[in-house]
Design an enzyme around this catalytic site. Sequence first.
Site, PDB file in Angstrom:
ATOM      1  N   THR A 165       0.504  -1.084   0.094  1.00  0.00           N
ATOM      2  CA  THR A 165      -0.303   0.053  -0.638  1.00  0.00           C
ATOM      3  C   THR A 165       0.957   1.365   0.006  1.00  0.00           C
ATOM      4  O   THR A 165       2.045   0.880   0.087  1.00  0.00           O
ATOM      5  CB  THR A 165      -1.125   0.262   1.174  1.00  0.00           C
ATOM      6  OG1 THR A 165      -1.533   1.213   1.312  1.00  0.00           O
ATOM      7  CG2 THR A 165      -0.540   0.107   2.738  1.00  0.00           C
ATOM      8  N   ASP A 196      -6.549  -3.147   6.026  1.00  0.00           N
ATOM      9  CA  ASP A 196      -6.419  -2.420   6.879  1.00  0.00           C
ATOM     10  C   ASP A 196      -6.426  -0.230   6.458  1.00  0.00           C
ATOM     11  O   ASP A 196      -6.872   0.521   6.965  1.00  0.00           O
ATOM     12  CB  ASP A 196      -5.042  -2.719   8.143  1.00  0.00           C
ATOM     13  CG  ASP A 196      -3.596  -2.486   6.801  1.00  0.00           C
ATOM     14  OD1 ASP A 196      -3.720  -2.484   5.469  1.00  0.00           O
ATOM     15  OD2 ASP A 196      -2.915  -2.066   7.748  1.00  0.00           O
ATOM     16  N   GLY A 219      -2.247  -5.912   5.840  1.00  0.00           N
ATOM     17  CA  GLY A 219      -3.708  -5.137   7.001  1.00  0.00           C
ATOM     18  C   GLY A 219      -4.489  -6.136   7.858  1.00  0.00           C
ATOM     19  O   GLY A 219      -4.738  -5.928   8.856  1.00  0.00           O
TER      20      GLY A 219
HETATM   21  N1  GLY Z   1      -2.224  -2.752   4.189  1.00  0.00           N
HETATM   22  C1  GLY Z   1      -2.743  -2.903   2.974  1.00  0.00           C
HETATM   23  C2  GLY Z   1      -3.236  -4.090   2.652  1.00  0.00           C
HETATM   24  O1  GLY Z   1      -3.581  -5.004   3.537  1.00  0.00           O
HETATM   25  O2  GLY Z   1      -4.808  -4.083   2.150  1.00  0.00           O
END
Ligand code: GLY
Length: 325
Positions: A165, A196, A219
């Site tokens: 991300t 997340d 996440g």
């Molecule tokens: N941190 C991004 C995701 O898990 O989608």
Amino acid sequence: MIVLTNTDGARGVGKSAHLLGQGTSALDAIEAGIRIVEADETVRTVGRGGWPNLLGEVELDGSIMDGTTLRTGAVGALQGFLHPVSVARQVLERLPHEMLVGAGAARFAAEIGAERSDNLTADSRRSWQSWFEREVPPDLRQAWPDVPMIDLCRHAIDPETGRDTTVFLAQDSNGHIATGTSTSGWGWKYPGRLGDSPIIGAGSYADTRYGACACTGAGEMAIRTGAARAVVLYMKMGLSVGDAVEEAVEDMRRLTTGLVSRVTIHAIDAAANHKVVAVNGNPSNTYWMWRDGETEPRCHPAEIRVITSADSKPTASLRYAAQPL
Ligand code: GLY
């Protein structure tokens, strides 16, 4: 003033730093920086060019948080639009809600005239097709897409390369703190999966009085520990930004079931101090940072912590800080 972003935010951090230096608000500077990352097809975890889900569809998540008003805007599983962070910003500005997902998020994006985009690039389509032919048994290929997907999801693209991300954390010249996130999530994720990034309190949180935190990586782990909100709360309880992040690492050490993988925790405080820790990370985990007085953003290695056991223990400083409450 400070702006901090992860490795994937490298292309946008210069813009954010420039805008902050001109007196632009943290919210505007973050949105402008993330938009550059979202439009960059070479960033395979964000925006156009991001990995698709199991169905070969690109579902994008994004969020933004104003640490002064505690207003937030978030979108999840958004299809067909280039800038989830800007749609999230308009959720914050124009709706009495904080989060929209799926068809509702797309409807809202269309209503505000957000820029449309076919986010599945030719290269992503080729990668997905090659996975489909290699991994999906012939009987399932014939019935596709009306097939059970649970097992396919469990054996999806290498999570270390298929999941990440971008996160931006900033404090502007007026001292206001904000955060923003944007991601395509896991490659070959189960359709509708949210990580997340759009979950305020898990993937990001900002409070101008204390600081901000945002996470990249798996996440699921940040959701289960409420990581970003926890870090800011630990600062409110009296911990330094460094100790607050270490406490969040201890929270993650308790995760022994489910997905236990890699998460990077980025945090700043209201005095422009910072801490970045890559849980189960490696030397490629870096972050970019610019502070008032510096000519340009610079790249730094994240600190690495390895989660090996379930023996979580609160740090001494948290126990001390918690006593008077
Ligand atoms: N941190 C991004 C995701 O898990 O989608």
